[in-house]
Design a protein around this motif. Structure first.
Motif, PDB file in Angstrom:
ATOM      1  N   LEU A 148      64.427  26.040  45.074  1.00 54.23           N
ATOM      2  CA  LEU A 148      65.694  25.937  45.797  1.00 54.23           C
ATOM      3  C   LEU A 148      66.351  27.307  46.002  1.00 54.23           C
ATOM      4  N   ARG A 149      65.998  28.262  45.162  1.00 50.59           N
ATOM      5  CA  ARG A 149      66.602  29.592  45.259  1.00 50.59           C
ATOM      6  C   ARG A 149      65.661  30.626  45.882  1.00 50.59           C
ATOM      7  N   TRP A 150      64.651  30.169  46.618  1.00 51.63           N
ATOM      8  CA  TRP A 150      63.638  31.096  47.115  1.00 51.63           C
ATOM      9  C   TRP A 150      64.230  32.122  48.074  1.00 51.63           C
ATOM     10  N   ARG A 151      65.299  31.786  48.784  1.00 44.80           N
ATOM     11  CA  ARG A 151      65.913  32.742  49.719  1.00 44.80           C
ATOM     12  C   ARG A 151      66.590  33.895  48.980  1.00 44.80           C
ATOM     13  N   TYR A 152      66.831  33.723  47.678  1.00 44.80           N
ATOM     14  CA  TYR A 152      67.455  34.772  46.870  1.00 44.80           C
ATOM     15  C   TYR A 152      66.413  35.592  46.106  1.00 44.80           C
ATOM     16  N   SER A 153      65.157  35.357  46.400  1.00 45.02           N
ATOM     17  CA  SER A 153      64.087  36.009  45.638  1.00 45.02           C
ATOM     18  C   SER A 153      63.301  36.979  46.511  1.00 45.02           C
ATOM     19  N   THR A 154      62.613  37.863  45.841  1.00 47.64           N
ATOM     20  CA  THR A 154      61.667  38.747  46.526  1.00 47.64           C
ATOM     21  C   THR A 154      60.430  38.912  45.651  1.00 47.64           C
ATOM     22  N   PRO A 155      59.245  38.881  46.245  1.00 50.10           N
ATOM     23  CA  PRO A 155      58.020  39.040  45.459  1.00 50.10           C
ATOM     24  C   PRO A 155      57.516  40.479  45.498  1.00 50.10           C
ATOM     25  N   LEU A 156      56.925  40.913  44.412  1.00 55.94           N
ATOM     26  CA  LEU A 156      56.156  42.142  44.402  1.00 55.94           C
ATOM     27  C   LEU A 156      54.711  41.755  44.113  1.00 55.94           C
ATOM     28  N   LEU A 157      53.825  42.166  44.985  1.00 55.19           N
ATOM     29  CA  LEU A 157      52.421  41.797  44.879  1.00 55.19           C
ATOM     30  C   LEU A 157      51.631  42.917  44.208  1.00 55.19           C
ATOM     31  N   THR A 158      50.942  42.574  43.130  1.00 54.48           N
ATOM     32  CA  THR A 158      50.031  43.512  42.467  1.00 54.48           C
ATOM     33  C   THR A 158      48.649  43.350  43.072  1.00 54.48           C
ATOM     34  N   VAL A 159      48.170  44.394  43.741  1.00 51.22           N
ATOM     35  CA  VAL A 159      46.861  44.377  44.393  1.00 51.22           C
ATOM     36  C   VAL A 159      45.927  45.273  43.575  1.00 51.22           C
ATOM     37  N   SER A 160      45.100  44.671  42.747  1.00 50.73           N
ATOM     38  CA  SER A 160      44.225  45.423  41.856  1.00 50.73           C
ATOM     39  C   SER A 160      42.958  45.853  42.587  1.00 50.73           C
ATOM     40  N   ARG A 161      42.444  47.012  42.204  1.00 47.96           N
ATOM     41  CA  ARG A 161      41.144  47.462  42.698  1.00 47.96           C
ATOM     42  C   ARG A 161      40.115  47.200  41.609  1.00 47.96           C
ATOM     43  N   ASP A 162      39.268  46.180  41.808  1.00 46.76           N
ATOM     44  CA  ASP A 162      38.337  45.845  40.737  1.00 46.76           C
ATOM     45  C   ASP A 162      37.252  46.912  40.609  1.00 46.76           C
ATOM     46  N   LYS A 163      36.809  47.094  39.377  1.00 43.37           N
ATOM     47  CA  LYS A 163      35.830  48.137  39.085  1.00 43.37           C
ATOM     48  C   LYS A 163      34.538  47.584  38.510  1.00 43.37           C
ATOM     49  N   ASP A 164      34.635  46.776  37.472  1.00 45.11           N
ATOM     50  CA  ASP A 164      33.429  46.290  36.814  1.00 45.11           C
ATOM     51  C   ASP A 164      33.417  44.770  36.635  1.00 45.11           C
ATOM     52  N   SER A 165      34.236  44.065  37.406  1.00 46.72           N
ATOM     53  CA  SER A 165      34.136  42.608  37.432  1.00 46.72           C
ATOM     54  C   SER A 165      32.828  42.213  38.117  1.00 46.72           C
ATOM     55  N   VAL A 166      32.369  40.995  37.863  1.00 46.11           N
ATOM     56  CA  VAL A 166      31.075  40.549  38.380  1.00 46.11           C
ATOM     57  C   VAL A 166      31.282  39.349  39.296  1.00 46.11           C
ATOM     58  N   GLY A 167      30.703  39.427  40.502  1.00 44.10           N
ATOM     59  CA  GLY A 167      30.860  38.320  41.438  1.00 44.10           C
ATOM     60  C   GLY A 167      29.688  38.195  42.391  1.00 44.10           C
ATOM     61  N   ASN A 168      29.506  36.984  42.920  1.00 40.23           N
ATOM     62  CA  ASN A 168      28.493  36.748  43.944  1.00 40.23           C
ATOM     63  C   ASN A 168      28.880  35.501  44.733  1.00 40.23           C
ATOM     64  N   VAL A 169      28.238  35.298  45.863  1.00 36.36           N
ATOM     65  CA  VAL A 169      28.460  34.095  46.664  1.00 36.36           C
ATOM     66  C   VAL A 169      27.149  33.322  46.761  1.00 36.36           C
ATOM     67  N   PHE A 170      27.243  32.003  46.928  1.00 37.35           N
ATOM     68  CA  PHE A 170      26.078  31.164  47.151  1.00 37.35           C
ATOM     69  C   PHE A 170      26.517  29.979  48.003  1.00 37.35           C
ATOM     70  N   TYR A 171      25.580  29.119  48.371  1.00 41.82           N
ATOM     71  CA  TYR A 171      25.870  28.083  49.357  1.00 41.82           C
ATOM     72  C   TYR A 171      25.267  26.753  48.915  1.00 41.82           C
ATOM     73  N   ASP A 172      25.993  25.658  49.164  1.00 40.57           N
ATOM     74  CA  ASP A 172      25.451  24.353  48.835  1.00 40.57           C
ATOM     75  C   ASP A 172      24.542  23.867  49.967  1.00 40.57           C
ATOM     76  N   LYS A 173      24.039  22.662  49.864  1.00 41.10           N
ATOM     77  CA  LYS A 173      23.074  22.159  50.839  1.00 41.10           C
ATOM     78  C   LYS A 173      23.684  22.000  52.228  1.00 41.10           C
ATOM     79  N   ASN A 174      24.999  21.935  52.317  1.00 37.70           N
ATOM     80  CA  ASN A 174      25.668  21.836  53.606  1.00 37.70           C
ATOM     81  C   ASN A 174      26.055  23.197  54.178  1.00 37.70           C
ATOM     82  N   GLY A 175      25.727  24.255  53.441  1.00 37.87           N
ATOM     83  CA  GLY A 175      26.061  25.588  53.917  1.00 37.87           C
ATOM     84  C   GLY A 175      27.460  26.036  53.553  1.00 37.87           C
TER      85      GLY A 175
END
Length: 324
Positions: A148-175
């Motif tokens: 209800l008070r969102w108009r009185y708020s402001t966000p600060l976004l932390t945008v991290s630069r990842d260095k040694d995290s591990v990730g990959n993508v893959f696909y199911d049978k539907n793509g």
């Protein structure tokens, strides 16, 4: 629509909408990309002398895999910018949705370890849906009170630069694309330092309440008779709690990179410095998937610059072929 695509059409390009690329057809004898097949299309394949795949970090690897390319680095090395939001509430209307989407940033925690892997803190616009998604559940009444008070708020976004995290993508049978991503302790610390710095910035700007995305950290609220200052003892104790709890279990990311990274050897990359795949002639990749590391900044300009370089290399290949 008004820049790159219009320029392309003015120079003879044909744009097809509402289409999904299934795969690139590669001649088994010459190992040269010759056609593009569209999913669910009964028409003939699209012939091409050269093919540029630009379906983004999440979908481009799938096109190459369906096209028969095999490479241990394909769909691996996913890089992202893990993002968390810290909210400050003020006594006066803010209405960030009426202003520019992003206005300012700070590098105060951008170089935590001396090699520029940290986080940028960005001021941004927001709407109730974003706030609802980023506000931990501390009960129905608290959640309603926050929104209800969102108009009185402001966000600060932390945008991290990842260095040694591990990730990959893959696909199911539907793509459908799936993502595996495990954030390292070092990258979690980067996001945490961004939260702490964001909270201090908001209080220094006059915020009387601060909320983080940490599920077990209650909002900090200055009493009516207290002046919001960073060195307030209660606020300092709250900051210690924020540090003790650590990085939120849930983060978001608007930027995906890697999964078909560029390099000088097929032993550690998917495409050459020219953007051409190691395994196939006439097949190029031009999007953020060719990044070797996360950019650390909003990557749009870097993507355009990289794609321009790859386009120049493609044009140069026409000249080289003519000479041969």
């Amino acid at each position: 629509m008004n820049t790159w695509l219009r320029d392309a059409v003015d120079h003879g390009a044909h744009v097809m909408v509402d289409q999904r690329v299934d795969r690139v057809v590669i001649d088994p004898t010459t190992h040269h990309a010759t056609r593009v097949l569209l999913a669910g299309n009964d028409g003939p394949p699209i012939g091409a002398r050269h093919v540029v795949v630009s379906a983004g970090t999440l979908h481009s690897p799938g096109i190459l895999q369906r096209s028969g390319l095999v490479n241990p680095h394909l769909a691996s090395h996913l890089r992202v910018h893990p993002c968390v939001t810290t909210y400050g509430y003020f006594d006066h209307l803010i209405d960030t949705h009426h202003v520019t989407m992003m206005t300012a940033y700070t590098d105060v925690v951008a170089d935590l370890d001396g090699d520029h892997y940290g986080a940028k803190i960005e001021g941004m616009s927001h709407h109730p849906g974003m706030m609802a998604n980023a506000t931990p559940w501390h009960g129905a009444l608290d959640h309603k009170y926050a929104l209800l008070r969102w108009r009185y708020s402001t966000p600060l976004l932390t945008v991290s630069r990842d260095k040694d995290s591990v990730g990959n993508v893959f696909y199911d049978k539907n793509g459908t694309v799936k993502v595996n991503y495990t954030m390292s302790k070092r990258d979690q610390l980067s996001a945490l330092e961004g939260i702490v710095a964001s909270a201090k910035i908001l209080v220094a700007a006059g915020a009387r309440e601060v909320r983080t995305m940490q599920a077990t950290v209650r909002p900090f609220v200055f009493h009516d008779d207290e002046v919001p200052v960073v060195d307030h003892p209660r606020f300092q104790r709250w900051i210690k709690t924020v540090r003790a709890i650590g990085c939120p279990a849930i983060a978001t990311t608007p930027h995906q990179m890697g999964t078909r990274r560029m390099g000088t050897s097929p032993n550690d990359s998917v495409v050459k410095p020219t953007g051409k795949t190691w395994q196939c002639k006439g097949l190029y990749v031009a999007d953020a998937s060719v990044f070797r590391t996360s950019s650390g900044v909003n990557p749009m300009v870097t993507i355009m610059a990289t794609s321009l370089h790859i386009a120049d290399q493609l044009i140069q290949s026409f000249t080289d072929s003519a000479k041969l």
